[in-house]
Design a protein around this motif. Structure first.
Motif, mmCIF file in Angstrom:
data_model
loop_
_atom_site.group_PDB
_atom_site.id
_atom_site.type_symbol
_atom_site.label_atom_id
_atom_site.label_comp_id
_atom_site.label_asym_id
_atom_site.label_seq_id
_atom_site.Cartn_x
_atom_site.Cartn_y
_atom_site.Cartn_z
ATOM 1 N N MET A 137 1.305 -16.398 74.493
ATOM 2 C CA MET A 137 0.518 -15.684 74.210
ATOM 3 C C MET A 137 1.047 -14.787 72.562
ATOM 4 N N ALA A 138 2.339 -14.804 72.418
ATOM 5 C CA ALA A 138 3.023 -13.859 71.637
ATOM 6 C C ALA A 138 3.206 -14.708 69.986
ATOM 7 N N VAL A 139 2.975 -16.377 70.934
ATOM 8 C CA VAL A 139 3.195 -16.561 69.015
ATOM 9 C C VAL A 139 1.736 -17.616 69.201
ATOM 10 N N TYR A 140 0.523 -17.366 69.523
ATOM 11 C CA TYR A 140 -0.459 -17.712 69.209
ATOM 12 C C TYR A 140 -0.786 -16.473 68.463
ATOM 13 N N GLN A 141 -0.229 -14.902 69.297
ATOM 14 C CA GLN A 141 -1.221 -14.272 68.482
ATOM 15 C C GLN A 141 -0.446 -13.857 66.989
ATOM 16 N N ARG A 142 1.037 -14.312 66.974
ATOM 17 C CA ARG A 142 1.539 -14.087 66.012
ATOM 18 C C ARG A 142 1.028 -15.268 64.396
ATOM 19 N N GLU A 143 0.263 -15.949 65.232
ATOM 20 C CA GLU A 143 0.629 -16.878 64.150
ATOM 21 C C GLU A 143 -0.997 -17.024 63.671
ATOM 22 N N ASN A 145 -2.029 -13.309 63.511
ATOM 23 C CA ASN A 145 -2.258 -12.742 62.744
ATOM 24 C C ASN A 145 -2.136 -12.337 60.700
ATOM 25 N N LEU A 146 -1.513 -13.952 60.504
ATOM 26 C CA LEU A 146 -1.533 -14.785 59.888
ATOM 27 C C LEU A 146 -2.570 -14.090 58.275
ATOM 28 N N LEU A 147 -4.000 -14.569 58.986
ATOM 29 C CA LEU A 147 -4.930 -14.032 58.659
ATOM 30 C C LEU A 147 -5.243 -12.949 58.011
ATOM 31 N N PRO A 148 -5.560 -11.524 58.860
ATOM 32 C CA PRO A 148 -5.506 -10.463 58.346
ATOM 33 C C PRO A 148 -4.098 -10.430 57.186
ATOM 34 N N GLU A 149 -3.054 -10.671 58.048
ATOM 35 C CA GLU A 149 -1.808 -10.525 56.952
ATOM 36 C C GLU A 149 -1.533 -10.365 55.500
ATOM 37 N N TRP A 150 -2.141 -12.154 55.408
ATOM 38 C CA TRP A 150 -2.029 -12.392 54.136
ATOM 39 C C TRP A 150 -3.375 -12.409 53.344
ATOM 40 N N PHE A 151 -4.337 -13.401 54.206
ATOM 41 C CA PHE A 151 -5.738 -13.937 53.526
ATOM 42 C C PHE A 151 -6.715 -12.903 52.833
ATOM 43 N N CYS A 152 -6.946 -11.734 53.797
ATOM 44 C CA CYS A 152 -7.353 -10.228 54.171
ATOM 45 C C CYS A 152 -7.261 -9.398 52.841
ATOM 46 N N ALA A 161 -7.570 -4.749 62.564
ATOM 47 C CA ALA A 161 -6.625 -5.615 63.022
ATOM 48 C C ALA A 161 -6.567 -5.496 64.558
ATOM 49 N N ALA A 162 -6.639 -4.303 65.318
ATOM 50 C CA ALA A 162 -6.240 -3.912 66.833
ATOM 51 C C ALA A 162 -7.638 -4.460 67.751
ATOM 52 N N GLY A 163 -8.920 -4.910 66.757
ATOM 53 C CA GLY A 163 -9.709 -5.585 67.369
ATOM 54 C C GLY A 163 -10.523 -7.310 67.110
ATOM 55 N N TYR A 164 -8.710 -7.858 66.083
ATOM 56 C CA TYR A 164 -8.808 -9.002 65.689
ATOM 57 C C TYR A 164 -8.020 -9.335 67.022
ATOM 58 N N THR A 165 -6.872 -8.700 67.314
ATOM 59 C CA THR A 165 -6.013 -8.923 68.349
ATOM 60 C C THR A 165 -6.875 -9.069 69.698
ATOM 61 N N ALA A 166 -7.586 -7.699 70.085
ATOM 62 C CA ALA A 166 -8.506 -7.998 71.523
ATOM 63 C C ALA A 166 -9.360 -9.010 71.254
ATOM 64 N N ALA A 167 -9.832 -9.542 70.480
ATOM 65 C CA ALA A 167 -10.967 -10.773 70.732
ATOM 66 C C ALA A 167 -9.460 -12.272 70.822
ATOM 67 N N TRP A 168 -8.435 -12.314 70.785
ATOM 68 C CA TRP A 168 -8.048 -13.767 70.382
ATOM 69 C C TRP A 168 -7.405 -13.059 71.526
ATOM 70 N N ALA A 261 -9.402 -23.125 66.176
ATOM 71 C CA ALA A 261 -10.038 -22.022 65.233
ATOM 72 C C ALA A 261 -8.703 -20.941 65.342
ATOM 73 N N GLN A 262 -7.731 -21.056 66.069
ATOM 74 C CA GLN A 262 -6.247 -20.232 66.638
ATOM 75 C C GLN A 262 -5.804 -21.574 65.027
ATOM 76 N N ARG A 263 -5.562 -22.438 64.926
ATOM 77 C CA ARG A 263 -4.988 -22.767 63.975
ATOM 78 C C ARG A 263 -4.895 -23.099 62.593
ATOM 79 N N ASN A 264 -6.698 -23.394 62.808
ATOM 80 C CA ASN A 264 -6.818 -22.662 60.988
ATOM 81 C C ASN A 264 -7.121 -21.214 60.950
#
Length: 327
Positions: A137-143, A145-152, A161-168, A261-264
């Motif tokens: 899960m730590a790897v899945y979450q780290r990956e 989180n690149l979307l809110p970190e860079w795309f957003c 951001a907290a809601g995003y982590t909780a949803a995943w 969804a995770q990978r994309n």
């Protein structure tokens, strides 16, 4: 061609028995690695040189995974010589024919090529997992989180951001038990990383980030390709081809959507980072394809928490543009 060559390349080649060879630089990828085709002075043999300069790159994972793949009958390149301190690896030359390039000019071969690629995963998934770190899960979450970190930020939006982590956490938790004891996950298994060899086999490259995880991940990588259109019909046919050879269980479709969804989400973040941080805007053109596949994944009930987050945080105009109009 001898300009812009890595320091020490000639002495390395001489020590490996390839002194006096012609060195041909090849196009690079999204990393710090560079590649060179090495042609022996007698013209009778060629090899590939990977230049993975420390500290940005480390050749040890590539060598470790490749050795395991070869030992288990999978078609990784043979290693001729290596120098980890300088980041050099001299290996078997798989040629220039990537699966993606071949299918661009011979689309009639698409079904057969993808079947062969699926068959390689069947072999891989029939083996005990390799001696690699877990895809947890730590790897899945780290990956993701690149979307809110860079795309957003690039799209000019602020998100929960907290809601995003909780949803995943909620969406991915059910699959963790089903990826035990796990299979070897190559993580970047797609049509640009599959080489078509003269003997008719498919060769593997770019596997240095292998982990132990869920068998659906590499299927997603292949069938929801960020770099090549794969029709929903072909995706379905290849999933059926896989299921006919491996009993994947009743939850496989849901887990496939979860990891899709995770990978994309990860890839959208990576492509935005390649633009903003690394000055590589060409990856922006691929984001709409990735976003479209992610929308299909988010439609699965297993992704309900994540889909709800996207509905609340990514405005409709950005989602409709399938990439936020970056660039």
């Amino acid at each position: 061609m001898t300009t812009n060559l890595p320091e020490g390349i000639n002495s390395f080649l001489a020590g490996a028995g390839w002194g006096g060879s012609v060195i041909e630089p090849l196009p690079g990828d999204a990393s710090f690695r560079r590649y060179f085709r090495i042609r022996a002075s007698d013209g009778g043999r060629s090899a590939m040189l990977m230049d993975a300069p420390p500290p940005e790159e480390d050749t040890r994972p590539f060598l470790h995974v490749g050795q395991w793949l070869l030992a288990n009958g999978l078609r990784a390149p043979e290693i001729y010589a290596e120098d980890g301190a300088r980041g050099f690896v001299l290996m078997e030359d798989f040629g220039d024919t990537r699966m993606r390039d071949h299918l661009d000019i011979a689309p009639q071969d698409e079904l057969a090529a993808y079947r062969t690629a699926i068959d390689a995963l069947v072999v891989l998934h029939g083996l005990p997992a390799g001696p690699f770190e877990p895809y947890d899960m730590a790897v899945y979450q780290r990956e993701v989180n690149l979307l809110p970190e860079w795309f957003c930020p690039a799209a000019g939006i602020t998100v929960d951001a907290a809601g995003y982590t909780a949803a995943w956490d909620e969406a991915l938790a059910p699959l963790l038990a089903r990826q035990q004891p796990g299979v070897t996950v190559l993580r970047d298994y797609h049509a640009e990383n599959i080489m078509l060899l003269p003997d008719g086999e498919q060769g593997l490259i770019d596997y240095q980030d292998a982990l132990v995880g869920h068998p659906a991940y590499d299927l997603v990588s292949l069938l929801q390709d960020a770099r090549r259109d794969v029709s929903p019909q072909l995706e379905r046919a290849m999933l059926d081809h896989y299921a006919a050879r491996i009993d994947a269980g009743p939850d496989f479709a849901a887990d496939y959507a979860r990891l899709g969804a995770q990978r994309n989400a990860k890839i959208v973040g990576i492509f935005a980072r390649l633009w903003k941080r690394d000055g590589k805007p060409r990856y922006l053109a691929m984001i709409p394809r990735v976003w479209e596949a992610m929308e299909r994944d988010l439609a699965h009930p297993a992704l309900a928490p994540v889909a709800a987050w996207f509905d609340a945080n990514i405005p409709a105009p950005i989602r409709e543009r399938r990439g936020g109009g970056l660039g």
